[in-house]
Design an enzyme around this catalytic site. Structure first.
Site, PDB file in Angstrom:
ATOM      1  N   ARG A  50      17.601 126.826 -12.776  1.00 53.14           N
ATOM      2  CA  ARG A  50      16.988 125.520 -13.035  1.00 53.14           C
ATOM      3  C   ARG A  50      17.484 124.884 -14.337  1.00 53.14           C
ATOM      4  O   ARG A  50      16.789 124.098 -14.956  1.00 53.14           O
ATOM      5  CB  ARG A  50      15.462 125.619 -13.053  1.00 53.14           C
ATOM      6  CG  ARG A  50      14.849 126.118 -11.772  1.00 53.14           C
ATOM      7  CD  ARG A  50      15.163 125.228 -10.580  1.00 53.14           C
ATOM      8  NE  ARG A  50      14.526 125.740  -9.392  1.00 53.14           N
ATOM      9  CZ  ARG A  50      15.068 126.640  -8.569  1.00 53.14           C
ATOM     10  NH1 ARG A  50      16.295 127.086  -8.796  1.00 53.14           N
ATOM     11  NH2 ARG A  50      14.417 127.078  -7.521  1.00 53.14           N
TER      12      ARG A  50
ATOM     13  N   SER B  91       7.551 122.299  -6.657  1.00 48.98           N
ATOM     14  CA  SER B  91       7.220 123.410  -7.557  1.00 48.98           C
ATOM     15  C   SER B  91       7.118 122.893  -8.993  1.00 48.98           C
ATOM     16  O   SER B  91       8.096 122.372  -9.537  1.00 48.98           O
ATOM     17  CB  SER B  91       8.279 124.498  -7.466  1.00 48.98           C
ATOM     18  OG  SER B  91       8.320 125.053  -6.174  1.00 48.98           O
TER      19      SER B  91
ATOM     20  N   GLU C 162       8.928 123.494 -14.457  1.00 47.95           N
ATOM     21  CA  GLU C 162      10.237 123.111 -13.923  1.00 47.95           C
ATOM     22  C   GLU C 162      10.373 121.601 -13.994  1.00 47.95           C
ATOM     23  O   GLU C 162      11.462 121.058 -14.144  1.00 47.95           O
ATOM     24  CB  GLU C 162      10.365 123.604 -12.485  1.00 47.95           C
ATOM     25  CG  GLU C 162      11.623 123.188 -11.776  1.00 47.95           C
ATOM     26  CD  GLU C 162      11.724 123.734 -10.371  1.00 47.95           C
ATOM     27  OE1 GLU C 162      12.427 123.121  -9.549  1.00 47.95           O
ATOM     28  OE2 GLU C 162      11.082 124.753 -10.075  1.00 47.95           O
TER      29      GLU C 162
END
Length: 339
Positions: A167, A239, A335
């Site tokens: 990420r 998410s 995230e």
């Protein structure tokens, strides 16, 4: 005088698109559909600091109105740049909807992106975020990323220059705010292969008589739709938290107390632990804090129940993170980018 082709929306405050459904505005919102139009915007002095470049607004949480310029790429198109018996290389505009690109690849039996089906957002943002799901990360399919900087200069970054990890990418670094992604180049396989050993993929595939790209895409979509809310119905950014990667020694110590703790080996020294499992064990799944809540089917997802502000979502995030830290001694991090 030549008419400017790009969309310039500068007068008054403009609502910023975002999948959380947060009511936020920007001082000006600029859209462009080619590299030349982006250069014209820059040369004409329309890109006024501070600025922020967004995709579909699917990985952003705005805490307040943005007092600057929001840029959005509408660069479309897909071009096959090379092809042989083994693979096909494609150049894709940053403004292409990510799942449209996945569907296009599946239809043509190009292997690689199918596990990333139904991820919201656009192609340019996929390269910035290094999106991933079900055992696949986009960094393993990207060959290069094309950009224009705030001086109107073009640069192509080879994948080895992009600083990819879980990420993360070079493009998320603060000093790269002056660089805008315009095209992403991918290499996809023409040889049949699948990534199936993640989550419940194999179990769900048993419902189908044959395994092919179309079937696997259908399974991935079904899994995501069961677990994840539609942002058009319930505001969310997918998410919200990253899965933490912890030292193996720490994981093995926790495993003694929690024998059923799921994990994924990263290497000899590190283990990835599902944040959703820990949040669920902290009894947050389905619980709300004001107008913000943890989704009742996927604990990684924070949702806007209606009328939530960015501050409401952050407040929920903070207490969830504190609960996980207190119970497991592990820090989990968003995230989603907080603006």
């Amino acid at each position: 005088m030549k008419t400017q082709a790009f969309k310039i929306r500068r007068e008054g405050l403009k609502k910023i698109p975002n999948t959380f459904g947060i009511d936020v505005t920007a001082a000006r919102l600029l859209e462009y559909s080619s590299e030349d139009e982006l250069r014209e915007l820059i040369a004409a002095g329309h890109v006024i600091a501070p600025w922020l470049h967004i995709g579909g607004g699917s990985n952003l949480l705005f805490i307040k109105d943005y007092e600057g310029t929001v840029l959005h790429s509408c660069i479309g198109g897909l071009e096959v740049t090379s092809e042989d018996e083994e693979c096909v290389s494609v150049r894709v505009g940053a403004g292409v909807i990510w799942d449209d690109f996945v569907a296009y690849c599946v239809e043509r039996h190009w292997y690689g992106v199918e596990n990333l089906s139904l991820i919201p957002g656009e192609v340019g943002a996929s390269a910035v975020q290094n999106i991933g799901a079900y055992g696949v990360e986009v960094k393993d399919l990207i060959t290069s990323v094309e950009t224009i900087n705030i001086a109107g200069e073009k640069r192509i970054y080879g994948v080895d220059e992009c600083g990819y990890s879980y990420r993360k990418s070079l493009f998320k670094q603060p000093e790269m705010k002056t660089v805008f992604v315009t095209y992403v180049n991918f290499c996809l396989s023409k040889r049949e292969h699948y990534t199936l050993d993640y989550g419940t993929i194999r179990e769900e595939l048993e419902k189908y008589p044959v395994l092919n790209l179309e079937t696997l895409r259908r399974v991935i979509i079904d899994i995501r739709q069961i677990k994840l809310p539609d942002p058009k119905v319930l505001g969310n950014a997918g998410s919200f938290f990253m899965n933490p990667i912890v030292p193996r020694q720490q994981f093995e110590s926790l495993q003694q107390e929690y024998p059923d703790m799921p994990h994924y080996d990263v290497d000899a020294g590190w283990v990835k632990v599902p944040a959703a499992w820990m949040i669920d064990r902290c009894n947050w799944k389905g619980k709300a804090l004001g107008p913000a809540a943890v989704h009742d089917r996927q604990a990684l997802v924070l949702v806007n129940l209606g009328g939530a502000t960015g501050a409401d979502i952050v407040a929920l995030s903070d207490v969830v993170r504190a609960s996980v830290r207190e119970k497991f001694g592990i820090d989990i991090y968003p995230e989603v980018c907080l603006i």
